[in-house]
Design an enzyme around this catalytic site. Structure first.
Site, PDB file in Angstrom:
ATOM      1  N   PRO A 118       7.999  11.504  59.238  1.00 30.03           N
ATOM      2  CA  PRO A 118       6.701  11.814  58.632  1.00 30.03           C
ATOM      3  C   PRO A 118       5.896  10.553  58.330  1.00 30.03           C
ATOM      4  O   PRO A 118       6.460   9.556  57.873  1.00 30.03           O
ATOM      5  CB  PRO A 118       7.088  12.529  57.336  1.00 30.03           C
ATOM      6  CG  PRO A 118       8.442  11.995  56.996  1.00 30.03           C
ATOM      7  CD  PRO A 118       9.113  11.676  58.300  1.00 30.03           C
ATOM      8  N   GLY A 119       4.629  10.575  58.609  1.00 33.98           N
ATOM      9  CA  GLY A 119       3.746   9.461  58.272  1.00 33.98           C
ATOM     10  C   GLY A 119       2.659   9.965  57.344  1.00 33.98           C
ATOM     11  O   GLY A 119       2.630   9.652  56.146  1.00 33.98           O
ATOM     12  N   ARG A 120       1.781  10.819  57.909  1.00 37.48           N
ATOM     13  CA  ARG A 120       0.642  11.352  57.153  1.00 37.48           C
ATOM     14  C   ARG A 120       1.080  11.992  55.827  1.00 37.48           C
ATOM     15  O   ARG A 120       0.414  11.801  54.802  1.00 37.48           O
ATOM     16  CB  ARG A 120      -0.047  12.418  58.026  1.00 37.48           C
ATOM     17  CG  ARG A 120      -1.345  12.948  57.463  1.00 37.48           C
ATOM     18  CD  ARG A 120      -1.793  14.221  58.224  1.00 37.48           C
ATOM     19  NE  ARG A 120      -1.724  14.062  59.650  1.00 37.48           N
ATOM     20  CZ  ARG A 120      -2.711  13.613  60.434  1.00 37.48           C
ATOM     21  NH1 ARG A 120      -3.867  13.304  59.898  1.00 37.48           N
ATOM     22  NH2 ARG A 120      -2.533  13.510  61.729  1.00 37.48           N
TER      23      ARG A 120
ATOM     24  N   TYR B 100     -11.723  13.412  66.021  1.00 41.13           N
ATOM     25  CA  TYR B 100     -11.056  14.723  66.058  1.00 41.13           C
ATOM     26  C   TYR B 100     -11.900  15.844  65.445  1.00 41.13           C
ATOM     27  O   TYR B 100     -11.411  16.962  65.322  1.00 41.13           O
ATOM     28  CB  TYR B 100      -9.760  14.689  65.239  1.00 41.13           C
ATOM     29  CG  TYR B 100      -8.844  13.524  65.483  1.00 41.13           C
ATOM     30  CD1 TYR B 100      -8.331  13.251  66.754  1.00 41.13           C
ATOM     31  CD2 TYR B 100      -8.439  12.711  64.432  1.00 41.13           C
ATOM     32  CE1 TYR B 100      -7.459  12.188  66.957  1.00 41.13           C
ATOM     33  CE2 TYR B 100      -7.566  11.650  64.632  1.00 41.13           C
ATOM     34  CZ  TYR B 100      -7.089  11.388  65.896  1.00 41.13           C
ATOM     35  OH  TYR B 100      -6.218  10.354  66.081  1.00 41.13           O
TER      36      TYR B 100
ATOM     37  N   CYS C 132     -24.656   2.334  63.703  1.00 44.99           N
ATOM     38  CA  CYS C 132     -25.722   2.727  64.623  1.00 44.99           C
ATOM     39  C   CYS C 132     -25.215   3.814  65.549  1.00 44.99           C
ATOM     40  O   CYS C 132     -24.985   3.579  66.747  1.00 44.99           O
ATOM     41  CB  CYS C 132     -26.171   1.522  65.430  1.00 44.99           C
ATOM     42  SG  CYS C 132     -26.826   0.265  64.366  1.00 44.99           S
TER      43      CYS C 132
ATOM     44  N   TYR D   9      -4.058   7.035  58.661  1.00 45.66           N
ATOM     45  CA  TYR D   9      -4.942   6.901  59.823  1.00 45.66           C
ATOM     46  C   TYR D   9      -6.386   6.574  59.426  1.00 45.66           C
ATOM     47  O   TYR D   9      -7.322   6.911  60.136  1.00 45.66           O
ATOM     48  CB  TYR D   9      -4.868   8.160  60.715  1.00 45.66           C
ATOM     49  CG  TYR D   9      -3.438   8.486  61.099  1.00 45.66           C
ATOM     50  CD1 TYR D   9      -2.731   7.629  61.933  1.00 45.66           C
ATOM     51  CD2 TYR D   9      -2.782   9.605  60.596  1.00 45.66           C
ATOM     52  CE1 TYR D   9      -1.401   7.885  62.268  1.00 45.66           C
ATOM     53  CE2 TYR D   9      -1.450   9.871  60.928  1.00 45.66           C
ATOM     54  CZ  TYR D   9      -0.775   9.005  61.761  1.00 45.66           C
ATOM     55  OH  TYR D   9       0.540   9.253  62.089  1.00 45.66           O
TER      56      TYR D   9
END
Ligand SMILES: Cc1ncc(COP(=O)(O)O)c(C=O)c1O
Ligand SMILES: N[C@@H](CCCC[NH3+])C(=O)O
Length: 453
Positions: free
Chosen positions: A307-309, A354, A381, A411
């Site tokens: 797991p990361g998020r 996303y 811009c 992220y």
């Protein structure tokens, strides 16, 4: 209209009776004054709690079915020396995806044996760095890499390199096509799908590893995608991997010791969204792997997850200062208030990449003004430079207001860029009423220093 406290905010976020928000006991005005905006703010206690919650949930559920499990924190979500140290102190290992992530984890003092190295196109330098560090696992992603790694080990001498083969199970899971990684038509892994009478690329790769004495086939790796809120994909993929493991054992007599089920556990980004519950998902996956192993008649391997998020995402928020405010009349007659902040797609590319949805609130004061339909945009811009597509903000939102976007710990900084030559924001940790810079703010001098003229 405040939804604080509660998800999607970290547990250390609170709003005082005057309407001022604090994180880990530090008020947002102090954070802005001390560190400037935009800034990523990381709630250390929350991050540590989530790391421990995942480790405990999986250890408990897998122990109940007689299997061991290791939890690797996926450093791609966000890695700094302090974060690598925190998760390691909480009993996690670290999954790295480049030489840079590997170097940071090593500097944090994480032993090589507790590290993994991923990547579909690792360089020779990265492979050598992993071998030098004695990493516990190199996850190979192609036939070409298997030979390249084995040749490197042959030239250096020493013990066989511990290798896992990354397979794609055909399970399509995750929040967006770009973050779903186990369907066939993408760059990661080796497919389980075989032509009639032929070996699948996954089997071919495992046979190739077994054929090289410089490599030790430690196990099979499967990662099905990211921001997954429907847990069924994990169970289907786990069964597919255990079936492959049993097939390889029948074929070669080698029953590999380990299976990694990847990361991807989804979190809440918006008020009302519900994150995957680690206890629940751990129980379900443990039950399904136990059932699959018993049907297949094979002993359970040691498992791991990445797991990361789910560890760092909810622990982070981004603090911005509002600049211009502009009401725009829409074709349907409604008015949308464009609220520009001092960052944007360079500190959070996820909405543009996303279509990711975020929430925002004014956090430096209370307002009794009627809420208006607002869009939070950056200063780049680019008209797609949107931080929050749609949110209701107080109608008196104005320049100088502090605005926070929750759940940006994963992220955000790790995918940040210097678009328009903006200097990237700092990462500031808060805990017990004190703040500390983990990654300093870039300066224009940093950017100029890279330019050879
Ligand atoms: C191989 C692998 N492991 C772990 C992760 C971490 O995923 P997440 O941050 O969604 O848990 C990823 C990214 O999706 C990945 O590609
Ligand atoms: N970067 C992605 C997820 C990671 C994909 C890595 N396999 C995101 O922001 O959601």
């Amino acid at each position: 209209m405040s939804t604080i406290p509660g998800e999607p905010w970290s547990r250390g976020v609170a709003r005082s009776s005057e309407g001022v928000v604090s994180v880990g006991g530090v008020d947002v005005h102090a954070l802005a004054a001390g560190h400037g905006t935009p800034a990523y703010v990381l709630d250390e206690a929350d991050l540590r709690e989530r790391a421990t919650a995942y480790r405990r949930a999986f250890e408990t559920a897998f122990a109940e079915v007689g299997a061991g499990v290791d939890v690797y924190y996926a450093g791609k979500a966000f890695l700094s020396v302090a974060v690598a140290r925190w998760v390691h102190e909480e009993g996690l290992r670290v999954d790295t995806a480049s030489g840079g992530e590997l170097a940071v984890a090593l500097r944090a003092g994480v032993p090589g044996a507790h590290l993994g190295l991923h990547g579909n196109n690792k360089s020779d330098d990265e492979l050598v760095a992993a071998l030098d560090a004695g990493v516990g696992r190199i996850i190979v992603d192609s036939l070409v890499e298997i030979d390249r790694l084995a040749d490197l080990v042959k030239r250096r001498g020493g013990d066989p390199a511990p290798v896992m083969v990354r397979v794609t199970t055909g399970v399509h899971a995750g929040g967006h096509e770009y973050i779903s990684t186990a369907h066939e038509d993408q760059k990661f892994g080796l497919s389980l799908a075989a032509d009639e009478g032929a070996d699948s690329p996954a089997v071919t790769a495992m046979l190739a590893v077994l054929a090289r004495p410089e490599l030790h086939l430690l196990g099979i790796h499967s990662h099905i995608g990211s921001q997954i809120l429907d847990p069924s994909g994990f169970e289907v993929a786990a069964r597919a991997v255990l079936t492959l493991r049993a097939h390889l054992a029948e074929r070669t007599g080698v029953l590999v010791d380990e299976v990694d089920l990847g990361g991807g556990y989804g979190i809440a980004y918006l008020p009302g969204e519900v994150a995957l519950d680690p206890d629940r998902i751990a129980k379900d996956v443990a039950a399904s792997v136990a059932a699959a192993a018993s049907e297949l008649g094979t002993a359970l391997p040691r498992f791991s997850i990445e797991p990361g998020r789910a560890i760092v995402g909810p622990a982070g928020l981004t603090l911005y200062t509002v600049g211009t405010v502009k009401p725009v009349r829409l074709d349907d007659g409604r008015v949308r208030t464009y609220v520009s902040v001092d960052g944007g797609m360079s500190d959070n590319i996820r909405p543009a990449l996303y279509g990711a949805q975020y929430h925002a609130e004014i956090v430096g004061r209370v307002s009794t003004a009627e809420p208006v339909l607002a869009r939070v945009v950056g200063k780049h811009c680019e008209s797609g430079d949107i931080v929050v597509h749609e949110v209701r903000l107080p109608g008196d939102v104005r320049a100088g207001d502090l605005l926070a976007v929750p759940a940006t710990g994963a992220y955000g900084r790790s995918m940040a860029s210097n678009y328009n030559l903006l200097a990237r924001p700092p990462v500031v940790a808060v805990r017990d009423g004190a703040s500390r810079v983990l990654v300093r703010r870039e300066t224009v001098d940093d950017l100029l220093a890279l330019d050879e003229g």
